[in-house]
Motif scaffolding. Sequence first.
Motif, PDB file in Angstrom:
ATOM      1  N   PHE A 121       0.837  -1.191   0.000  1.00 47.28           N
ATOM      2  CA  PHE A 121       0.000   0.000   0.000  1.00 47.28           C
ATOM      3  C   PHE A 121       0.877   1.247   0.000  1.00 47.28           C
ATOM      4  O   PHE A 121       2.052   1.185   0.319  1.00 47.28           O
ATOM      5  CB  PHE A 121      -0.971   0.013   1.193  1.00 47.28           C
ATOM      6  CG  PHE A 121      -0.328  -0.307   2.520  1.00 47.28           C
ATOM      7  CD1 PHE A 121       0.363   0.652   3.237  1.00 47.28           C
ATOM      8  CD2 PHE A 121      -0.424  -1.581   3.062  1.00 47.28           C
ATOM      9  CE1 PHE A 121       0.945   0.365   4.451  1.00 47.28           C
ATOM     10  CE2 PHE A 121       0.155  -1.886   4.275  1.00 47.28           C
ATOM     11  CZ  PHE A 121       0.845  -0.911   4.971  1.00 47.28           C
ATOM     12  N   ASP A 125      -3.900   5.223   0.061  1.00 55.69           N
ATOM     13  CA  ASP A 125      -4.639   3.974  -0.146  1.00 55.69           C
ATOM     14  C   ASP A 125      -5.585   3.701   1.021  1.00 55.69           C
ATOM     15  O   ASP A 125      -5.342   4.123   2.158  1.00 55.69           O
ATOM     16  CB  ASP A 125      -3.684   2.787  -0.283  1.00 55.69           C
ATOM     17  CG  ASP A 125      -2.978   2.753  -1.633  1.00 55.69           C
ATOM     18  OD1 ASP A 125      -3.371   3.530  -2.527  1.00 55.69           O
ATOM     19  OD2 ASP A 125      -2.042   1.947  -1.782  1.00 55.69           O
ATOM     20  N   ILE A 127      -7.107   1.064   3.635  1.00 52.98           N
ATOM     21  CA  ILE A 127      -6.670  -0.174   4.276  1.00 52.98           C
ATOM     22  C   ILE A 127      -7.732  -0.656   5.259  1.00 52.98           C
ATOM     23  O   ILE A 127      -8.561   0.126   5.733  1.00 52.98           O
ATOM     24  CB  ILE A 127      -5.333   0.014   5.030  1.00 52.98           C
ATOM     25  CG1 ILE A 127      -5.440   1.168   6.040  1.00 52.98           C
ATOM     26  CG2 ILE A 127      -4.186   0.224   4.067  1.00 52.98           C
ATOM     27  CD1 ILE A 127      -4.304   1.238   7.032  1.00 52.98           C
ATOM     28  N   LYS A 173      -4.278  -3.997   2.525  1.00 53.64           N
ATOM     29  CA  LYS A 173      -4.794  -3.063   1.540  1.00 53.64           C
ATOM     30  C   LYS A 173      -6.154  -3.530   1.039  1.00 53.64           C
ATOM     31  O   LYS A 173      -6.374  -4.711   0.819  1.00 53.64           O
ATOM     32  CB  LYS A 173      -3.813  -2.965   0.362  1.00 53.64           C
ATOM     33  CG  LYS A 173      -4.242  -1.980  -0.709  1.00 53.64           C
ATOM     34  CD  LYS A 173      -3.225  -1.911  -1.812  1.00 53.64           C
ATOM     35  CE  LYS A 173      -3.708  -0.985  -2.908  1.00 53.64           C
ATOM     36  NZ  LYS A 173      -2.724  -0.858  -3.984  1.00 53.64           N
TER      37      LYS A 173
END
Length: 175
Positions: A121, A125, A127, A173
């Motif tokens: 990641f 991003d 998560i 991720k």
Amino acid sequence: MADTNIAKWYVVHTYSGHENKVKANIEKIVENRGMEDVILQVAVPTETVVEIKAGKRKDKSKKIFPGYALVKMFMTDESWYVVRNTRGVTGFVGPGSKPIPLTDEEVENMGLEKRSIHVDFAIGDTISVISGPFENFIGTVEEIHMERQSVKAMISMFGRETPVELEFDQVKKNF
């Protein structure tokens, strides 16, 4: 003497209370003799303990293994001799005069070396938290700290964005 192509961690028995002196002495000998490529690291594992006396909080550093120091080195006759004959050292841990290196599992459990973790990641991003107190929460990556192997993420909690720091193995991720 032993396997000399891989540096391993060895446990050295010291006089009680002399662990830090032994660490300093070995480091000075290594520097003076130019053995930085043979004896790589010396450690005295400690933990921070909180003591409360008279209502005042005080953080103290406490040795995890009193009477011992850990040395990461390539085992050669010279390195064995240098460490064994350092002032304050009473010997290596192992049967007779044969030092036994710590296993990879023992090294990892002591936290001497963390395995490098590849992260998939990047900043920005999304998560998911897969373990720990924030399990099942979803967040956005704000910062990645490779040296601490942690990530700072903004997690929506109680209708607010809250920054939390999580270890790499606590998150995955979202795709």
